[in-house]
Design an enzyme around this catalytic site. Structure first.
Site, PDB file in Angstrom:
ATOM      1  CG  ASP A  36      -2.106   0.981   1.039  1.00 20.04           C
ATOM      2  OD1 ASP A  36      -2.393   1.385  -0.112  1.00 20.04           O
ATOM      3  OD2 ASP A  36      -2.738   1.339   2.044  1.00 20.04           O
ATOM      4  N   GLY A  37       0.358   2.307  -0.554  1.00 22.43           N
ATOM      5  CA  GLY A  37       1.026   3.598  -0.556  1.00 22.43           C
ATOM      6  C   GLY A  37       0.096   4.653  -0.010  1.00 22.43           C
ATOM      7  CD  GLU A  72      -1.252   2.451  -3.572  1.00 20.24           C
ATOM      8  OE1 GLU A  72      -0.838   1.289  -3.374  1.00 20.24           O
ATOM      9  OE2 GLU A  72      -2.209   2.935  -2.937  1.00 20.24           O
ATOM     10  CG  ASP A  86      -5.174  -0.086  -1.628  1.00 20.88           C
ATOM     11  OD1 ASP A  86      -4.177   0.330  -2.270  1.00 20.88           O
ATOM     12  OD2 ASP A  86      -5.465   0.340  -0.497  1.00 20.88           O
ATOM     13  CG  HIS A 101      -9.074   2.496   3.344  1.00 16.38           C
ATOM     14  ND1 HIS A 101      -8.118   2.713   4.319  1.00 16.38           N
ATOM     15  CD2 HIS A 101      -8.591   3.090   2.224  1.00 16.38           C
ATOM     16  CE1 HIS A 101      -7.123   3.420   3.811  1.00 16.38           C
ATOM     17  NE2 HIS A 101      -7.379   3.663   2.547  1.00 16.38           N
ATOM     18  CG  ASP A 146      -3.847   2.584   5.330  1.00 16.03           C
ATOM     19  OD1 ASP A 146      -3.641   3.353   4.367  1.00 16.03           O
ATOM     20  OD2 ASP A 146      -4.429   2.946   6.371  1.00 16.03           O
TER      21      ASP A 146
END
Length: 157
Positions: A8-9, A52, A74, A129, A139
């Protein structure tokens, strides 16, 4: 060796704020023991898309031998580039999307291609999320890195 990678970024004040990336690598040894490694890093000024990409790059660069990899993100930007073969078209068109439009983040796409090269990587999209445990963990790693004190300069911004 088979490895699962979750990435994740994050960027605060995207596109001109601090940002970070996080990744969790998982593999099971021949005795059935699960091993995990967390990777994260932060930048003074960057974008969410760059983070990301950096999460995937850092995770793949951490592998020390060719692996079969399932990479979960994501980021539809990241996943679709490979699963919908956008990146193949970008390369054929000399990193252009139409006449005047250069693909963004070419430096990171090229680094990601190099990091992916020794491996067999399949990209998977997961909803962000949405309670996915590893995505939520990534995250937290990414946002903690973005909020940290040891921030690097992103040369591509």
């Amino acid at each position: 060796m088979y490895v699962k990678i979750f990435t994740d970024g994050a960027a605060r004040g995207n596109p001109d704020g601090p940002g970070g990336y996080g990744a969790v690598l998982q593999y099971t040894d021949p005795k059935g023991n699960l091993h995990e490694k967390e990777i994260s890093g932060g930048y003074v000024r960057t974008t969410n898309n760059r983070m990301e990409l950096m999460a995937a790059i850092a995770a793949l660069e951490a592998l020390n031998r060719p692996c079969q990899v399932d990479l979960y993100s994501d980021s539809s930007y990241l996943v679709n580039a490979f699963e919908k073969h956008w990146i193949d078209g970008w390369q054929r068109a000399d990193w252009r999307r139409g006449k005047p439009n250069e693909v963004k983040n070419i430096d990171l796409w090229q680094r990601l291609l190099a990091a992916r090269a020794p491996h067999r990587v399949t990209f998977h999209w997961v909803k962000g999320h949405a309670g996915h445990p590893e995505n939520e963990r990534c995250d937290r790693l990414a946002t903690s890195a973005a909020d940290g004190n040891d921030l690097q300069i992103d040369p591509g911004v």
